[in-house]
Design an enzyme around this catalytic site. Structure first.
Site, PDB file in Angstrom:
ATOM      1  N   ASN A  37       0.828  -1.224   0.000  1.00 58.51           N
ATOM      2  CA  ASN A  37       0.000   0.000   0.000  1.00 58.51           C
ATOM      3  C   ASN A  37       0.857   1.267   0.000  1.00 58.51           C
ATOM      4  OD1 ASN A  37       0.897   0.213   2.609  1.00 58.51           O
ATOM      5  ND2 ASN A  37      -1.098  -0.106   3.570  1.00 58.51           N
ATOM      6  N   LEU A  38       2.169   1.087  -0.044  1.00 59.55           N
ATOM      7  CA  LEU A  38       3.131   2.203  -0.083  1.00 59.55           C
ATOM      8  C   LEU A  38       3.018   3.123   1.136  1.00 59.55           C
ATOM      9  CD1 LEU A  38       3.181   3.167  -3.899  1.00 59.55           C
ATOM     10  CD2 LEU A  38       4.667   1.585  -2.661  1.00 59.55           C
ATOM     11  N   GLY A  41       6.400   1.649   2.223  1.00 57.45           N
ATOM     12  CA  GLY A  41       7.194   1.232   1.058  1.00 57.45           C
ATOM     13  C   GLY A  41       7.395   2.404   0.109  1.00 57.45           C
ATOM     14  N   SER A  81       7.046  -1.551  12.074  1.00 58.97           N
ATOM     15  CA  SER A  81       8.125  -2.235  12.797  1.00 58.97           C
ATOM     16  C   SER A  81       8.908  -1.342  13.750  1.00 58.97           C
ATOM     17  CB  SER A  81       9.095  -2.855  11.787  1.00 58.97           C
ATOM     18  OG  SER A  81       9.674  -1.845  11.003  1.00 58.97           O
ATOM     19  N   TYR A 145       4.718  -3.905  19.421  1.00 61.59           N
ATOM     20  CA  TYR A 145       5.215  -4.455  18.147  1.00 61.59           C
ATOM     21  C   TYR A 145       5.488  -5.951  18.291  1.00 61.59           C
ATOM     22  CZ  TYR A 145       8.683  -5.634  14.599  1.00 61.59           C
ATOM     23  OH  TYR A 145       9.380  -6.270  13.607  1.00 61.59           O
ATOM     24  N   ASN A 174      18.503  -7.555  13.905  1.00 61.15           N
ATOM     25  CA  ASN A 174      18.450  -6.208  13.296  1.00 61.15           C
ATOM     26  C   ASN A 174      18.897  -6.222  11.841  1.00 61.15           C
ATOM     27  OD1 ASN A 174      18.307  -5.762  16.235  1.00 61.15           O
ATOM     28  ND2 ASN A 174      18.228  -3.627  15.572  1.00 61.15           N
ATOM     29  N   PHE A 212      20.196   6.222  22.640  1.00 63.34           N
ATOM     30  CA  PHE A 212      19.040   6.057  23.528  1.00 63.34           C
ATOM     31  C   PHE A 212      19.381   5.120  24.681  1.00 63.34           C
ATOM     32  CE2 PHE A 212      16.303   6.741  19.530  1.00 63.34           C
ATOM     33  CZ  PHE A 212      16.248   8.106  19.747  1.00 63.34           C
ATOM     34  N   GLY A 288      10.480   0.497  25.787  1.00 59.87           N
ATOM     35  CA  GLY A 288      10.228  -0.760  25.080  1.00 59.87           C
ATOM     36  C   GLY A 288      11.474  -1.489  24.626  1.00 59.87           C
TER      37      GLY A 288
HETATM   38  N1  UDP Z   1      19.055   3.682  18.618  1.00 58.98           N
HETATM   39  C1  UDP Z   1      19.703   4.817  19.124  1.00 58.98           C
HETATM   40  N2  UDP Z   1      19.559   5.995  18.451  1.00 58.98           N
HETATM   41  C2  UDP Z   1      18.791   6.106  17.315  1.00 58.98           C
HETATM   42  C3  UDP Z   1      18.147   4.942  16.820  1.00 58.98           C
HETATM   43  C4  UDP Z   1      18.303   3.744  17.500  1.00 58.98           C
HETATM   44  O1  UDP Z   1      20.389   4.758  20.137  1.00 58.98           O
HETATM   45  O2  UDP Z   1      18.682   7.220  16.768  1.00 58.98           O
HETATM   46  C5  UDP Z   1      19.219   2.406  19.338  1.00 58.98           C
HETATM   47  C6  UDP Z   1      17.916   1.773  19.798  1.00 58.98           C
HETATM   48  O3  UDP Z   1      17.531   2.272  21.073  1.00 58.98           O
HETATM   49  C7  UDP Z   1      18.287   0.295  19.832  1.00 58.98           C
HETATM   50  C8  UDP Z   1      19.308   0.164  18.688  1.00 58.98           C
HETATM   51  O4  UDP Z   1      19.779   1.493  18.438  1.00 58.98           O
HETATM   52  O5  UDP Z   1      18.943  -0.032  21.020  1.00 58.98           O
HETATM   53  C9  UDP Z   1      18.714  -0.387  17.409  1.00 58.98           C
HETATM   54  O6  UDP Z   1      17.511   0.342  17.152  1.00 58.98           O
HETATM   55  P1  UDP Z   1      16.746   0.240  15.768  1.00 58.98           P
HETATM   56  O7  UDP Z   1      15.594   1.205  15.849  1.00 58.98           O
HETATM   57  O8  UDP Z   1      17.699   0.395  14.635  1.00 58.98           O
HETATM   58  O9  UDP Z   1      16.229  -1.263  15.709  1.00 58.98           O
HETATM   59  P2  UDP Z   1      15.343  -2.138  16.751  1.00 58.98           P
HETATM   60  O10 UDP Z   1      16.338  -2.776  17.699  1.00 58.98           O
HETATM   61  O11 UDP Z   1      14.365  -1.232  17.414  1.00 58.98           O
HETATM   62  O12 UDP Z   1      14.693  -3.143  15.854  1.00 58.98           O
END
Ligand code: UDP
Length: 328
Positions: A37-38, A41, A81, A145, A174, A212, A288
């Site tokens: 559905n873009l 994407g 996701s 999720y 990942n 983070f 989360g």
């Molecule tokens: N992360 C971060 N800074 C960002 C984006 C992600 O520190 O700007 C961290 C995030 O908290 C996680 C890891 O990088 O610990 C991978 O996050 P991502 O969103 O790439 O994939 P996920 O693990 O959520 O599938």
């Protein structure tokens, strides 16, 4: 493996992982129909096959699709996701990831298409009690999720028992990197994933990367993840598809590299690959996020002979950097 002339419906084939999948399916000689559905994407990522824009919840569209095509199997990549977003908008996730998948499986059962490959996630495990994580590790997601993906896995087991629908659920760790052609890669708007954001910071497109959480129980305090190249993921899907089409039973497999890297280590590796200094700002934890997710992928290596080609993070980041530079 002979997948030549098999006819595959790829739902979400205009997304990051779906596009790499379509590329490999067409190279393997499969006929591919893409339904997307873009919403996340992008037409730029379409890699052949015939493209239909639409929603899984559109019952008439699904009827037309399944009436007009004799599919050997369905691959399902069309999900939201983002862990953080799912914490704030759980119903959006349940609607898109769960309810829409009910509609798809319902159509498959009605049209007697009984082979399904599902994009699941390491987020089904939640906070690990043992590392590396094997498939029999308890499932206790820490975010909506992961809950939606686990709900679909359970629905698939029920559909196997009731209708004989055979499935492979692939629990991605990942996904990262890009095809070496530089024609397709990660393209989200807004971008939330670590490696593409780090590369934007390396390139000066954003001022800094936020880390983070720096108080996790890890060596440097930042989260540890297991990064696996998107083409290795797609290759695993081909093996799983072949096994199902050969009459294989339903199965669940992890897909990771078995190597864990902290967010700070990813940034350091990216500085090495790009030759640029990447400005970092320490930020609060993202709700989360489990502290550590590292896979054991022994099961799929043993049972399906999966051999990932990209066995280190530098190679993965290099392909992502190549794609990043081509977008300018
Ligand atoms: N992360 C971060 N800074 C960002 C984006 C992600 O520190 O700007 C961290 C995030 O908290 C996680 C890891 O990088 O610990 C991978 O996050 P991502 O969103 O790439 O994939 P996920 O693990 O959520 O599938």
């Amino acid at each position: 493996m002979s997948l030549r002339n098999k006819n595959i419906l790829v739902v979400g084939g205009a997304g990051y992982i779906g596009a790499h999948m379509v590329r490999q399916l067409t190279h393997a000689g499969c006929g591919v129909v893409i339904l997307d559905n873009l919403s996340t994407g992008n037409r730029k990522l379409l890699q052949g096959g015939s493209f239909i824009q639409g929603n899984l919840g559109d019952a008439d569209l699904l009827d037309r699709l399944f009436t007009g095509n004799a599919f050997d199997a369905v691959m399902h990549f069309a999900a939201f996701s983002q862990v953080g977003e799912s914490m704030h908008q759980p119903l959006t996730y349940y609607r898109n990831n769960l309810a829409e998948t009910v509609a798809l499986l319902d159509a498959m059962v009605r049209y007697d298409v009984k082979r399904f490959i599902f994009s699941s996630t390491a987020a089904v495990y939640g906070e690990p009690v043992a590392i590396p994580i094997t498939e029999d590790h308890p499932c206790a997601p820490t975010n909506p999720y992961g809950n939606t993906k686990l709900a679909v896995e359970r629905m698939l087991a029920d559909c196997d028992a009731a209708y004989g629908l055979k499935y492979t659920a692939l629990r991605y760790f990942n996904a990262a990197g890009a095809d070496v052609s530089g024609e397709i890669g990660e393209l989200h708007d807004p971008e939330t994933h670590l490696i593409p954001i780090v590369l934007k910071a390396a390139d000066g497109q954003i001022d800094h990367i936020r880390v983070f959480g720096t108080d996790y129980p890890t060596t440097d305090g930042s989260c540890i993840r297991d990064y696996v190249h998107v083409n290795d993921l797609a290759q695993a899907h081909l093996l799983a598809l072949d096994a199902l089409l050969e009459g294989g039973d339903s199965a669940i497999y992890n897909l990771g590299s078995s190597n864990g890297y902290s967010v700070k280590e990813v940034i350091a590796k990216a500085e090495g690959v790009t030759g640029k200094k990447i400005p970092v700002v320490e930020a609060p934890r993202r709700p989360g996020d489990p502290a550590i997710l590292v896979a054991s992928s022994d099961k799929i290596m043993r049972e399906l002979g999966w051999t990932p080609e990209y066995d280190n993070l530098e190679k993965i980041i290099q392909t992502a950097w190549n794609w990043h530079l081509k977008q300018k």
